[in-house]
Enzyme design. Structure first.
Site, short mmCIF file in Angstrom:
data_model
loop_
_atom_site.label_atom_id
_atom_site.label_comp_id
_atom_site.label_asym_id
_atom_site.label_seq_id
_atom_site.Cartn_x
_atom_site.Cartn_y
_atom_site.Cartn_z
N ASN A 208 -6.09 -6.52 -9.53
CA ASN A 208 -6.53 -6.79 -8.16
C ASN A 208 -8.06 -6.77 -8.11
O ASN A 208 -8.72 -6.48 -9.10
CB ASN A 208 -5.90 -5.80 -7.17
N PRO A 304 4.46 4.33 -10.34
CA PRO A 304 4.46 5.65 -9.69
C PRO A 304 3.39 5.70 -8.62
O PRO A 304 2.35 5.03 -8.75
CB PRO A 304 4.11 6.60 -10.84
N ASP A 305 3.64 6.44 -7.56
CA ASP A 305 2.63 6.61 -6.51
C ASP A 305 1.81 7.85 -6.86
O ASP A 305 2.29 8.98 -6.76
CB ASP A 305 3.29 6.75 -5.14
N PHE A 324 -6.71 6.64 0.63
CA PHE A 324 -7.25 5.49 1.34
C PHE A 324 -6.09 4.61 1.79
O PHE A 324 -5.02 4.64 1.18
CB PHE A 324 -8.18 4.67 0.43
N LYS A 338 1.30 6.34 6.90
CA LYS A 338 1.10 6.50 5.46
C LYS A 338 0.73 7.94 5.11
O LYS A 338 1.18 8.49 4.12
CB LYS A 338 0.01 5.53 4.99
N LYS A 342 2.91 10.03 2.48
CA LYS A 342 2.34 10.45 1.19
C LYS A 342 1.98 11.93 1.14
O LYS A 342 1.54 12.43 0.12
CB LYS A 342 1.10 9.61 0.88
#
Ligand code: C5P
Length: 402
Positions: A208, A304-305, A324, A338, A342
């Site tokens: 990205n 994986p996060d 972020f 979020k 998270k």
């Protein structure tokens, strides 16, 4: 940062002396105030005029100068300093320091000094490796003198090896660290930054456009505030920020392994743009185009996060975890959801819809979302944003301690 702190910079006679000008410039940008002594050799490489122009005050050269002694004696020069920085520190001046010689203004000031001292050695590789030089440096270290560098690389003399003056910004950061009553001194911080690259085959990847600018700026600001900072970064074109330990990775799995290996920390900031997916299989050979054939299908697996892993409750959970959220619509609403999903403490939410120029740009505009609600920050440069964030982190952790 360094505001109100005074450095007595001693520039000795080495070819790297010209870099001392950049040290002054970068130090002043960070709020340091300079008094400068040039040795006789130092004045052969840079002129007192260029030093004075950059430092904003006279460059001192003579021990037995009536004017200098009347204006500012060598004792006062050191007494009024918070730190004495010798850059470049030549083999000769290091030897004088180790042996207590005082035959010019620089060495006499050093002998009369009772402030912390930081030296940035610079010399030819063979000189640097001489047992005599190494013994002198060891003597100085044992007396509490801090040493930054030298680095390895091409030397001005044409040889290659150890002996390069540390980068000016690294020297300034080392000075700031010593001077810092650092609000984050004694704390450990971990930052993720940049993109991840997920291999399709040996030559292709999914990536990205993250530049890593924001994450790198946060790591630099945390280090400058005194935190022992680890930066885990994907591929970027940025230099490693000063004062941080840096681990370079490519994939999300590698980032996760590096992050887990760096825990426990007190503060974690996940600024990396981690690829959500990776190819389920990495082809071992370059995938071939088949004439007239179908293009290949690439099956994806969820990565994986990393932020969620850091935030999960457990003995290694940092006191403060910050993520972020790059959103293109309903920024606050999505980022608030979020944060809960998270389990991180704060989310910095930015609008990355087209036209904002946030991705790869120099500025950022965020909302800080915490359990207390959402706060809109003005548009700031990524460096300013990093400094403001670090100030908030310091305030938060101080509040939590007291
Ligand atoms: O889910 P999303 O990618 O929008 O979340 C962004 C935040 O989560 C960022 O802080 C990013 O660094 C982090 N993240 C992560 N690991 C992932 C995906 C995102 O650490 N796999």
């Amino acid at each position: 940062m360094g505001v109100g702190k005074r450095v007595l910079l001693i520039i000795a006679g080495g070819i790297a002396a010209y870099k001392a000008l950049d040290i002054i410039r970068r130090g002043r940008e960070r709020g340091l105030d300079f008094r400068v002594i040039l040795t006789k050799g130092g004045a052969e490489f840079v002129t007192p005029l260029s030093v004075a122009s950059l430092a904003g005050s006279k460059a001192y050269t003579e021990l037995f100068s009536l004017t200098d002694e009347a204006e500012m004696g060598h004792i006062r020069l050191v007494r009024e300093a918070d730190l004495v920085l010798v850059a470049p520190a030549t083999a000769d001046l290091i030897a004088k320091m180790a042996h207590g010689l005082a035959d010019d203004l620089a060495s006499t000031a050093l002998l009369a000094n009772d402030r912390p001292v930081l030296i940035a050695p610079s010399m030819n590789v063979v000189m640097w490796r001489q047992p005599a030089v190494q013994a002198n440096v060891a003597t100085l270290r044992a007396r509490g003198v801090s040493v930054v560098g030298p680095g390895a690389g091409d030397l001005a003399c044409g040889e290659v090896g150890d002996g390069r003056l540390a980068e000016p910004l690294d020297i300034v950061t080392a000075a700031l660290k010593i001077l810092s009553d650092g609000p984050l001194k004694g704390l450990k911080a971990l930052v993720t930054s940049g993109p991840t690259f997920e291999a399709i085959d040996p030559v292709r990847f999914i990536g990205n456009r993250s530049s890593g600018k924001q994450g790198h700026a946060i790591a630099a600001a945390l280090a400058a505030a005194g935190a022992e900072t680890m930066l885990v970064t994907g591929p970027t074109s940025l230099p490693d920020p000063a004062g941080c330990k840096v681990i370079h990775i490519e994939s999300a799995n590698e980032m996760l392994a590096a992050v887990e290996g760096s825990l426990p920390v007190d503060i974690a900031v996940a600024a990396a743009a981690v690829s959500d997916w990776r190819p389920s299989r990495e082809a071992q050979q370059k995938m071939k185009k088949r004439e007239g054939g179908e293009p290949p299908r690439i099956d994806l697996t969820t990565n994986p996060d990393i932020l969620a892993t850091i935030s999960a409750p457990g003995p290694k959970r940092p006191a403060l975890v910050i993520g972020f959220a790059a959103e293109t619509e309903n920024v606050v609403e999505h980022a608030t959801a979020k944060r809960q999903r998270k389990q991180c403490d704060w989310i910095l939410a930015n609008d990355v819809s087209s036209g904002t120029g946030t991705f790869g740009g120099a500025d950022n505009k965020v909302h800080l979302i915490s359990a207390a609600g959402s706060e809109e920050w003005p548009r700031l440069s990524k460096t300013e944003l990093a400094e403001q964030l670090v100030a908030r982190i310091a305030a938060q952790l101080k509040g939590a301690k007291s």
